[in-house]
Write an enzyme that holds these catalytic residues in place. Structure first.
Site, PDB file in Angstrom:
ATOM      1  N   GLU A 148      -7.083  61.172  54.990  1.00 13.71           N
ATOM      2  CA  GLU A 148      -6.815  59.743  55.217  1.00 13.71           C
ATOM      3  C   GLU A 148      -6.002  59.539  56.497  1.00 13.71           C
ATOM      4  O   GLU A 148      -6.250  58.590  57.252  1.00 13.71           O
ATOM      5  CB  GLU A 148      -6.112  59.155  53.999  1.00 13.71           C
ATOM      6  CG  GLU A 148      -7.065  59.046  52.807  1.00 13.71           C
ATOM      7  CD  GLU A 148      -6.391  58.608  51.523  1.00 13.71           C
ATOM      8  OE1 GLU A 148      -5.463  59.314  51.082  1.00 13.71           O
ATOM      9  OE2 GLU A 148      -6.784  57.566  50.979  1.00 13.71           O
ATOM     10  N   GLU A 159      -9.058  63.253  45.219  1.00 12.14           N
ATOM     11  CA  GLU A 159      -8.141  62.502  44.353  1.00 12.14           C
ATOM     12  C   GLU A 159      -8.697  62.274  42.958  1.00 12.14           C
ATOM     13  O   GLU A 159      -7.969  62.294  41.965  1.00 12.14           O
ATOM     14  CB  GLU A 159      -7.799  61.150  44.994  1.00 12.14           C
ATOM     15  CG  GLU A 159      -6.834  61.225  46.167  1.00 12.14           C
ATOM     16  CD  GLU A 159      -7.511  61.435  47.516  1.00 12.14           C
ATOM     17  OE1 GLU A 159      -8.689  61.876  47.534  1.00 12.14           O
ATOM     18  OE2 GLU A 159      -6.868  61.179  48.549  1.00 12.14           O
ATOM     19  N   GLY A 204      -4.889  62.675  51.133  1.00  9.18           N
ATOM     20  CA  GLY A 204      -4.054  61.986  52.118  1.00  9.18           C
ATOM     21  C   GLY A 204      -4.135  62.609  53.501  1.00  9.18           C
ATOM     22  O   GLY A 204      -3.913  61.919  54.509  1.00  9.18           O
ATOM     23  N   ALA A 210      -1.422  64.183  49.734  1.00  6.72           N
ATOM     24  CA  ALA A 210      -0.102  63.671  49.363  1.00  6.72           C
ATOM     25  C   ALA A 210       0.624  64.785  48.613  1.00  6.72           C
ATOM     26  O   ALA A 210      -0.002  65.737  48.147  1.00  6.72           O
ATOM     27  CB  ALA A 210      -0.277  62.468  48.450  1.00  6.72           C
TER      28      ALA A 210
HETATM   29  N1  3HC Z   1       1.101  68.688  46.866  1.00  5.63           N
HETATM   30  C1  3HC Z   1       2.062  69.534  46.461  1.00  5.63           C
HETATM   31  N2  3HC Z   1       1.904  70.864  46.352  1.00  5.63           N
HETATM   32  C2  3HC Z   1       0.692  71.349  46.665  1.00  5.63           C
HETATM   33  C3  3HC Z   1      -0.364  70.533  47.088  1.00  5.63           C
HETATM   34  C4  3HC Z   1      -0.119  69.137  47.203  1.00  5.63           C
HETATM   35  N3  3HC Z   1      -1.062  68.297  47.625  1.00  5.63           N
HETATM   36  N4  3HC Z   1      -1.454  71.313  47.322  1.00  5.63           N
HETATM   37  C5  3HC Z   1      -1.075  72.573  47.054  1.00  5.63           C
HETATM   38  N5  3HC Z   1       0.208  72.591  46.656  1.00  5.63           N
HETATM   39  C6  3HC Z   1       1.008  73.774  46.309  1.00  5.63           C
HETATM   40  C7  3HC Z   1       0.445  74.511  45.103  1.00  5.63           C
HETATM   41  O1  3HC Z   1       0.937  73.984  43.903  1.00  5.63           O
HETATM   42  C8  3HC Z   1       0.934  75.928  45.364  1.00  5.63           C
HETATM   43  O2  3HC Z   1       2.280  75.963  44.984  1.00  5.63           O
HETATM   44  P1  3HC Z   1       2.906  77.306  44.330  1.00  5.63           P
HETATM   45  O3  3HC Z   1       2.716  78.362  45.372  1.00  5.63           O
HETATM   46  O4  3HC Z   1       4.303  76.942  44.037  1.00  5.63           O
HETATM   47  O5  3HC Z   1       2.093  77.563  43.091  1.00  5.63           O
HETATM   48  C9  3HC Z   1       0.899  76.041  46.895  1.00  5.63           C
HETATM   49  O6  3HC Z   1       0.899  74.697  47.385  1.00  5.63           O
HETATM   50  C10 3HC Z   1      -0.334  76.742  47.431  1.00  5.63           C
HETATM   51  O7  3HC Z   1      -1.492  76.126  46.842  1.00  5.63           O
HETATM   52  P2  3HC Z   1      -2.689  77.002  46.250  1.00  5.63           P
HETATM   53  O8  3HC Z   1      -2.158  78.128  45.452  1.00  5.63           O
HETATM   54  O9  3HC Z   1      -3.607  76.048  45.588  1.00  5.63           O
HETATM   55  O10 3HC Z   1      -3.296  77.573  47.591  1.00  5.63           O
HETATM   56  P3  3HC Z   1      -4.822  77.789  47.983  1.00  5.63           P
HETATM   57  O11 3HC Z   1      -4.805  78.353  49.341  1.00  5.63           O
HETATM   58  O12 3HC Z   1      -5.527  78.516  46.894  1.00  5.63           O
HETATM   59  O13 3HC Z   1      -5.471  76.323  48.038  1.00  5.63           O
HETATM   60  C11 3HC Z   1      -5.630  74.016  48.651  1.00  5.63           C
HETATM   61  C12 3HC Z   1      -5.042  75.412  48.999  1.00  5.63           C
HETATM   62  C13 3HC Z   1      -7.156  74.042  48.799  1.00  5.63           C
HETATM   63  C14 3HC Z   1      -5.035  73.046  49.623  1.00  5.63           C
HETATM   64  C15 3HC Z   1      -5.257  73.660  47.199  1.00  5.63           C
HETATM   65  O14 3HC Z   1      -3.877  73.844  47.022  1.00  5.63           O
HETATM   66  C16 3HC Z   1      -5.569  72.244  46.812  1.00  5.63           C
HETATM   67  O15 3HC Z   1      -6.692  71.935  46.476  1.00  5.63           O
HETATM   68  N6  3HC Z   1      -4.552  71.360  46.830  1.00  5.63           N
HETATM   69  C17 3HC Z   1      -4.666  70.017  46.362  1.00  5.63           C
HETATM   70  C18 3HC Z   1      -5.432  69.152  47.316  1.00  5.63           C
HETATM   71  C19 3HC Z   1      -5.481  67.731  46.808  1.00  5.63           C
HETATM   72  O16 3HC Z   1      -5.847  67.483  45.676  1.00  5.63           O
HETATM   73  N7  3HC Z   1      -5.138  66.773  47.672  1.00  5.63           N
HETATM   74  C20 3HC Z   1      -5.127  65.400  47.301  1.00  5.63           C
HETATM   75  C21 3HC Z   1      -3.782  65.031  46.833  1.00  5.63           C
HETATM   76  S1  3HC Z   1      -3.712  63.392  46.202  1.00  5.63           S
HETATM   77  C22 3HC Z   1      -3.588  62.397  47.544  1.00  5.63           C
HETATM   78  O17 3HC Z   1      -3.669  62.858  48.641  1.00  5.63           O
HETATM   79  C23 3HC Z   1      -3.340  60.954  47.250  1.00  5.63           C
HETATM   80  C24 3HC Z   1      -3.565  60.074  48.407  1.00  5.63           C
HETATM   81  O18 3HC Z   1      -4.872  59.588  48.417  1.00  5.63           O
HETATM   82  C25 3HC Z   1      -2.639  58.898  48.366  1.00  5.63           C
END
Ligand code: 3HC
Length: 698
Positions: free
Chosen positions: A111, A131, A108, A69
């Protein structure tokens, strides 16, 4: 001929005969923000009603499938359609949908894939439901569909740890159906065609029954109670997975209800702040400069810090030469590095196959001239300005032009060190935290004359070492240790006034710190603080309240764990309060004429945190930290600050500047020298602003 139609700015449909592909293109990580959700929903609905289409492929453009998400939307008013609704639309679509996953399919993203009717992974894929690390739970059907695909025990493992699984493991557990090589779009096209041809089976995840497993649920609850007793969302994750044995609509409703509880908890806000803090700190004025190439690193000193830094650099692929004055010390230092590397293999941080090659990159010498062609030299000898100056003067005459000279000093003035070289533009502080091959924080200390590309090289080094680099200005202790020196004093004041060290430790561990301050001091070695107090004694203002309990303990040769005795006595793994310390405290109180009083745990936490926040506010106001978030990152990644509280200044916002001032003014009635209201807090209280606004430049 394939034809493409744009659904909106981030979603495109490609029709190719009797199949259609939905392409998600929302850089950098295809996060499922509102436009992605709306676009997928619209695309699925359009294709569901298109008689010419028999199967649908779903894939992501760029470096990854959907990484989750859009975290930036959390805490803001929800925007329809919700991700759970989009997942339900996919699952209920009359046409088979096959998801092709590359890069990462997280949260997400996974999912969306689990709601699809088949999943193909591409080589290099990592999947996961992280999450829980953000204080929430997989709230788009993940807690209901994962148990249907992989069973309750494995779903619990994924959901409560948030770990990323490699593709092979995902395949083994049935999370993906096939693993392929190739371009996402081409594999999506081939897979959709395979579905039509009957060569790829599809099924609705909601039609799979879940085998109840109460034992696994109970085991998960027990593990959480032991490992993360402070956290809210892991417990809710287990409750949601427990509901997966019910019909899916019921389970999804339970998941929604529990998700909202997590989303509304302050822990969610703290954990998401921590996620962005890790990334925000790299945004520094020097980020646009080009880092200098670094491959050969020299490390001066083979003690705990030097060995840790050497280990970290070797693990990151650098060639490292360790320098020590004597052969024996060098042997000890390189021995520690070898032991660290063996440990890294055992902990899975270094592949067995790469071990020999990594050790081979370790060089050792007692002759500093061997560093002539180093790209970067990190000095990590003990904290003595004269010794450091001597080393830097020597190095300056040895290394080639452009070599960066760094000091790992924890407190000393980098300007003064830089001034004894002819290359002050090439000198900076690289302050690692012990153990340096484990701790993620690296303070990058920028002196008056440090060149932008030298700062950028520090950040590039941090990234390659998988550390969190935080820019700090020059002052005694930089960001972390300057704040630490200040708030540690309040712990001594509280002990003098009536609390016990173990009560303080327990209260702060109850707040969420991994270890209380006295347990940490025992671990680090009480002699370190003792030496620091002696160094600073001549500079101490006359009005400062001085507590000598720590000095009395050290005078007995009790330096903490390494001597078996400090604030605690260590008997074969068991630690209990040192009874002699109670005597020392009693005698120091008597000497000072202090009548001890009771402290509640809440008062301990309030005083400790208020002291920490006060100095942190000054550090920001003085420009030592660029923004409040830099202070937060320092404490999260270097000082065991509870991640779910976001960092000291994120936590400060939950109290508010006005309340903090009220507290400080009340405490100042006892000690007006120590408790002073920082100017920044006064300005914030006056205009009602927050540290969060300061982070955004407001
Ligand atoms: N939402 C918004 N922005 C995100 C994001 C997300 N899910 N994931 C990454 N970004 C952004 C980062 O903040 C970063 O922004 P910036 O360049 O402005 O600083 C940019 O994308 C690149 O991210 P990284 O620097 O972290 O890039 P990497 O290549 O090192 O890592 C990744 C990529 C493994 C995808 C890592 O970004 C990550 O772990 N992201 C989060 C994944 C996550 O937690 N997903 C679950 C979200 S909650 C959800 O899905 C709820 C649902 O169940 C309803």
């Amino acid at each position: 001929m394939p034809s493409t139609t744009r659904v909106n700015s981030v979603i495109e449909i490609e029709r190719a005969g009797d199949v259609a592909l939905i392409r998600i293109d929302n850089p950098p990580v295809n996060a499922a923000g509102r436009d992605v959700r709306q676009g997928i929903e619209d695309a699925i609905n359009a294709l569901a009603g298109d008689d010419s289409i028999k199967a649908i492929g779903l894939y992501g453009a760029g470096r990854t499938f959907v990484a989750g998400a859009d975290i930036r939307e959390f805490g803001k008013p929800p925007l329809a359609p919700s991700l759970p609704d989009v997942c339900n639309t996919i699952e209920r679509c009359g046409k088979p949908v096959v998801a092709v996953l590359h890069g990462t399919a997280l949260g997400g993203g996974l999912e969306l894939a689990m709601a699809s009717h088949a999943r193909i992974g591409l080589t290099g894929l990592r999947v996961g439901l992280p999450e829980v690390l953000l204080g929430i739970l997989p709230g788009a059907g993940g807690t209901q569909r994962a148990p249907r695909l992989v069973g309750i025990p494995f779903a619990l493992d994924m959901i409560t740890t948030g770990r990323h699984l490699p593709a092979a493991e995902a395949l083994e557990h049935g999370l993906i159906d096939q693993l392929k090589d190739g371009d996402p779009r081409d594999v999506a096209l081939a897979s959709a065609k395979a579905v039509v041809a009957g060569n790829l089976k599809t099924r609705r995840t909601d039609e799979i029954a879940v085998e109840p497993n109460d034992a696994a649920l109970e085991a998960a609850k027990a593990k959480i109670a032991k490992k993360t007793p402070h956290l809210f969302s892991p417990v809710k994750c287990v409750e949601a997975v427990a509901a997966s044995v019910t019909p899916i609509d019921e389970g999804l409703a339970t998941e929604r209800h529990l998700y909202i509880q997590c989303h509304d908890s302050p822990q969610r806000a703290g954990l998401i702040h921590a996620f962005f803090a890790e990334r925000a700190v790299a945004k520094v004025p020097e980020a646009k400069a080009t880092p200098r190439p670094v491959q050969k690193i020299g490390v001066i000193g083979g003690g705990t810090m030097g060995s840790g830094i050497t280990t970290s650099a070797l693990l990151a692929g650098f060639d490292v030469t360790m320098i020590e004055v004597a052969a024996e010390a060098l042997e000890r230092g390189t021995g520690t590095v070898r032991k660290n590397l063996e440990g890294a293999v055992k902990r899975g941080k270094l592949a067995e196959a790469k071990h020999a090659e990594t050790v081979a990159r370790l060089g050792a010498s007692t002759d500093m001239t061997d560093l002539a062609d180093a790209d970067l030299v990190i000095e990590a000898v003990f904290e003595n300005m004269e010794v450091k100056k001597e080393i830097f003067t020597k190095l300056d005459g040895i290394v080639k032009d452009g070599t960066i000279l760094a000091s790992n000093t924890s407190y000393l003035n980098i300007n003064e060190i830089a001034a004894c070289t002819k290359r002050p533009q090439d000198v900076l502080g690289l302050h690692f935290f012990s153990p340096a091959h484990v701790m993620r924080l690296l303070e990058i200390v920028v002196a008056d004359k440090t060149a932008p590309e030298v700062v950028a090289t520090g950040f590039a080094l941090a990234k390659r070492m998988k550390k969190v680099g935080v820019r700090a200005g020059v002052c005694d202790g930089f960001i972390g240790n300057r704040i630490l020196s200040h708030y540690l004093r309040v712990t001594n004041y509280m002990v003098m006034d009536g609390a016990t060290p173990e009560q303080i430790d327990d209260a702060l561990e109850g707040f969420g710190f991994a270890m209380g301050p006295f347990r940490v001091s025992d671990l680090a070695g009480l002699d370190i603080g003792w030496a620091e107090r002696k160094r600073l004694a001549p500079l101490r203002p006359a009005a400062e309240r001085v507590i000598e309990i720590g000095d009395r303990i050290c005078e007995n040769g009790w330096f903490g764990r390494k001597t078996g005795r400090g604030y605690y006595v260590y008997d074969e793994g068991d630690a209990h309060p040192n009874p002699e310390v109670a005597n020392i405290i009693a005698s120091e109180r008597a000497k000072a004429g202090v009548t001890p009083r009771d402290f509640t745990d809440q008062e301990i936490v309030d005083r400790y945190m208020t002291a920490m926040i006060s100095e942190a506010a000054r550090v920001v106001d003085d420009g030592i930290a660029l923004r409040p978030v830099d202070v937060d990152a320092v404490f999260l990644f270097g000082y065991g600050f509870p991640r779910f509280r976001g960092g000291p200044l994120a936590y400060a916002d939950t109290i508010g500047a006005a309340e903090l001032i009220k507290r400080i003014e009340a405490y100042a009635k006892e000690d007006s020298h120590y408790w002073q209201v920082p100017d920044l807090l006064r300005r914030m209280a006056a205009d009602g602003s927050t540290f969060a606004q300061l982070n955004e430049g407001k």
